[in-house]
Structure formats: structure tokens, C-alpha cells
Enzyme design. Structure first.
Site, PDB file in Angstrom:
ATOM      1  N   GLY A  10       0.913  -1.097  -0.005  1.00 35.67           N
ATOM      2  CA  GLY A  10      -0.154  -0.042   0.109  1.00 35.67           C
ATOM      3  C   GLY A  10       0.814   1.285   0.098  1.00 35.67           C
ATOM      4  CG  ASN A 110       3.784  -6.369   8.724  1.00 35.34           C
ATOM      5  OD1 ASN A 110       4.848  -6.335   9.291  1.00 35.34           O
ATOM      6  ND2 ASN A 110       2.636  -6.311   9.139  1.00 35.34           N
ATOM      7  N   GLY A 111       4.488  -7.617   4.335  1.00 32.50           N
ATOM      8  CA  GLY A 111       4.579  -8.433   3.295  1.00 32.50           C
ATOM      9  C   GLY A 111       5.589  -8.325   2.263  1.00 32.50           C
ATOM     10  CB  ILE A 133      -0.732   4.518   6.987  1.00 34.97           C
ATOM     11  CG1 ILE A 133      -1.743   3.367   6.597  1.00 34.97           C
ATOM     12  CG2 ILE A 133      -0.405   5.379   5.809  1.00 34.97           C
ATOM     13  CD1 ILE A 133      -3.099   3.926   5.984  1.00 34.97           C
ATOM     14  CG  ASP A 134      -1.279  -0.499   8.120  1.00 31.80           C
ATOM     15  OD1 ASP A 134      -1.247  -1.604   7.263  1.00 31.80           O
ATOM     16  OD2 ASP A 134      -2.326   0.339   8.103  1.00 31.80           O
ATOM     17  N   GLY A 177      -5.504   0.727   9.407  1.00 31.49           N
ATOM     18  CA  GLY A 177      -4.536  -0.066  10.131  1.00 31.49           C
ATOM     19  C   GLY A 177      -4.197  -1.483  10.099  1.00 31.49           C
ATOM     20  CG  HIS A 178      -3.809  -5.018   7.486  1.00 31.38           C
ATOM     21  ND1 HIS A 178      -2.725  -5.888   7.215  1.00 31.38           N
ATOM     22  CD2 HIS A 178      -4.920  -5.683   6.950  1.00 31.38           C
ATOM     23  CE1 HIS A 178      -3.192  -6.711   6.344  1.00 31.38           C
ATOM     24  NE2 HIS A 178      -4.672  -6.731   6.247  1.00 31.38           N
TER      25      HIS A 178
END
Ligand code: F6P
Length: 345
Positions: A10, A110-111, A133-134, A177-178
Site C-alpha cells: 500500500g 510486512n509483506g 501507515i499501519d 490500520g489493517h
């Protein structure tokens, strides 16, 4: 040396500041050659790239988005008909070699760090830069993009106070924020949220409604409820609608909802994000110069450092239940949906 830079996952404000931090240091300080890889890992599969020169970097510090483009391409993910599938990681490794890269800088969440770590296992020299942004990348206290999202969300919540006050309403706002509640926690505290719901703390609808009825009874004429999208298992959206319906049903109070969505990912980065992204970019190039590959740059206790990719990969940094902001907010009467707060005077 010749390096490649890609931005994956993202997008967020600050990506161009990070690209600029890596590339300017590489070009001016280290006389490196710098290639910009298009659309994340897809660019290394499809061999889409361009040589970054100084002219590409002027004016991008404050620009939102990413001049390289991004994608959510996951080269190691097997689809149903994987027997027919091309071997994307092997294509990436071969193109990395054909381009004669000495290192690949992967800017992502993360990914991206998980993919970066697995590519380093194929013998590629990799440096990761944590972006999202998370703020949920393990090993660093802050990712760039987070401060900008909190600023956007807090400004939106500020505006909800005035309209909620005019109508004596309950206003529910959903932030991104997932699976983590960092944006909701920081923006909620920054903008005076009365209730803050995050995935890390299980909430109870009865407690929420009782707290709001107590507020109404104490002549608190409106309330602001900040919810993280991740409180609704699995789906990315629907948290605000779910909570607003429950509040309206259980309290009878007039309730409205707002979903902030992609506005949190757009526009120019805050000065803090520009600085963090620049520090990350410059440090990434320093690690390359020292050939300290297989690391992700990070910030810990205000210091820029590096953590091994194998410690970051496959981990999510969620909000600790005893986080200082949670404890202090609770002491000031903020409700996190799990227990009733200090009595309302
Ligand atoms: O990871 C950043 C993020 O904005 C999350 O907060 C959100 O859940 C997700 O991306 C949205 O994904 P997409 O951009 O693919 O719709």
C-alpha cells in the site's frame, strides 16, 4: 556499485522522501548507479525500470505517492494452478543478475519484508526500509506514513467534534490500520476520542452502550467513537457501520458513521515523516556501502539502527495492551470498550 530501489504494498506519504534519501546519498556521496524499479516486485518480473538521475529527485520530497509506482505482487505466493505458473522468484533473481545489481532496496510493509527476506535467501543482496501507515512492522518503533495518517485522521476527528456537538450525536469514525490499532490509538488520543476500539482489546457492546448512556446522563451532549478497521475480523471494512448500528440499537441515541478510508494514504507527508523517511533512506545507503545486506533499517529509542530481515519477516507489531498511551488515556476516562471507566461526574 549499482543498486535498484522498489516500492511495494500500500502506498503512503513519505515514499518519495525515502526514495530521495536513498538515491541522493547513493548518487552524490557514493557515485553509485541507481535504477528505479517500477510497480514493486512486478517491475523485476517484467523488467520495467529506469535509471534514476538527480533530475528525477528534485521536488519529490514533499510529493505524496511514489514516483516508481507500487503493486501488491507477492512473487512467492502460489496460485491454484501453480504447476502451470512461471517461477517468479527465479525470474526476479535472474533479472537482478542481468541488471548487474549489487543490492536491491525494498521499501514496504510486512509483506514486502517477508518477500525481501526470501529473496535474500536466493543470494540477492537486500536492504529493507519499513513503510506503512499501519505502523505494524516488527523491529521498528515507527514506520514512515504513520505520522501522516495520524495527522489526517486527527484533523478529521477534530471536525467531527463540531458537527456532533451541533446535533448532540454519537459520531463513529473508522480509521485504517489493517490488523493493528496504532492509527486509532494515536489519532483517538490526539483528537479526544471518548471511546477508542482497537483489535488488540476485545470490546463489549453492552459496556460501550452503558458508557455512552452514562455520558448522556452526565450531560455530555455528544460522543466521539474512534474504531480501527481491524476490529471486524477478516474484512477490511464495515467496522464503523457495525458499531454505529449497535450503539443506535442499544442506546437509542442518534448515531452517524464516517469511514476515512484512502484519504489516510494520500497527499504530502508531514515534516516528521519526511525526516524519518530521509533518515531511513540515507542509512540504507550507508548499510549498502558497508555491505551489511540482509537488514531492515529501523528506529529504536530515537536512534536509527538495523535489524536482520529474518527477525522481521512474518511478524506483525500490534499494540501492547499495557501501552503507555492506553494506560494514560484510561486514567483520563477514555473507554476502550472492555471495561467501564472512572465514574463520570
Ligand atoms: O496497509 C495499508 C492499508 O491501507 C491498510 O491500512 C488497509 O487495510 C489496506 O492497506 C488496504 O489495502 P488496499 O490498498 O489493497 O485496498
Amino acid at each position: 556499485m549499482k543498486i535498484g530501489i522498489l516500492t511495494a504494498g500500500g502506498d503512503c506519504p513519505g515514499l518519495n522522501a525515502a526514495i530521495r534519501g536513498v538515491a541522493k546519498t547513493a548518487l552524490l556521496e557514493q557515485q553509485m548507479q541507481v535504477l528505479g524499479i517500477s510497480s514493486g516486485f512486478l517491475g523485476l518480473i517484467e523488467n520495467e525500470y529506469f535509471e534514476i538521475r538527480e533530475k528525477h529527485l528534485s521536488g519529490i520530497l514533499t510529493m505524496g505517492g511514489t514516483i516508481l509506482g507500487t503493486s501488491r505482487e507477492k512473487p512467492f505466493r502460489k496460485s491454484a494452478n501453480y504447476m502451470m505458473e512461471i517461477d517468479k522468484p527465479e525470474i526476479i533473481r535472474r533479472n537482478y543478475q542481468k541488471l548487474g545489481l549489487d543490492c536491491l532496496v525494498c521499501i514496504g510493509g510486512n509483506g514486502t519484508m517477508k518477500t525481501a527476506y526470501r529473496l535474500s535467501g536466493l543470494g540477492m543482496h537486500i536492504i529493507g526500509i519499513p513503510k506503512t501507515i499501519d505502523n505494524d512492522v516488527w523491529g521498528t518503533e515507527f514506520t514512515f506514513g504513520f505520522d501522516s495518517a495520524v495527522t489526517i485522521a486527527a484533523e478529521a476527528i477534530d471536525r467531527l467534534h463540531s458537527t456532533a456537538n451541533s446535533h448532540k450525536r454519537i459520531m463513529v469514525i473508522e480509521v485504517m490500520g489493517h490488523h493493528a490499532g496504532w492509527i486509532a490509538l494515536y489519532a483517538g488520543v490526539a483528537a479526544g476520542g471518548d471511546i477508542i476500539l482497537i483489535p488488540e482489546i476485545r470490546h463489549d457492546d453492552e459496556i460501550i452502550s452503558t458508557y455512552l448512556k452514562q455520558r448522556a446522563k452526565a450531560k455530555k451532549e455528544y460522543s466521539i467513537v474512534v474504531v480501527a478497521e481491524g476490529i471486524v475480523d477478516g474484512s477490511k471494512r464495515g467496522a464503523a457501520t457495525k458499531i454505529a448500528k449497535k450503539i443506535s440499537k442499544l442506546t437509542g441515541l442518534e448515531t452517524r458513521e464516517t469511514v476515512l478510508g484512502y484519504i489516510q494514504r494520500g497527499g504530502s507527508p508531514t515534516p516528521m515523516d519526511r525526516i524519518l523517511a530521509t533518515r531511513y533512506g540515507a542509512h540504507a545507503t550507508e548499510l549498502i556501502t558497508k555491505q551489511k545486506f540482509g537488514n531492515m533499517v529501523a528506529i529504536q529509542h530515537g536512534e536509527i539502527t538495523a535489524v536482520p530481515l529474518n527477525m522481521v519477516s512474518d511478524r506483525v507489531r500490534t499494540v501492547p495492551e499495557k501501552h503507555h498511551l492506553i494506560l494514560q488515556a484510561r486514567n483520563m476516562g477514555t473507554c476502550f470498550g472492555d471495561k467501564l471507566c472512572s465514574s463520570l461526574n
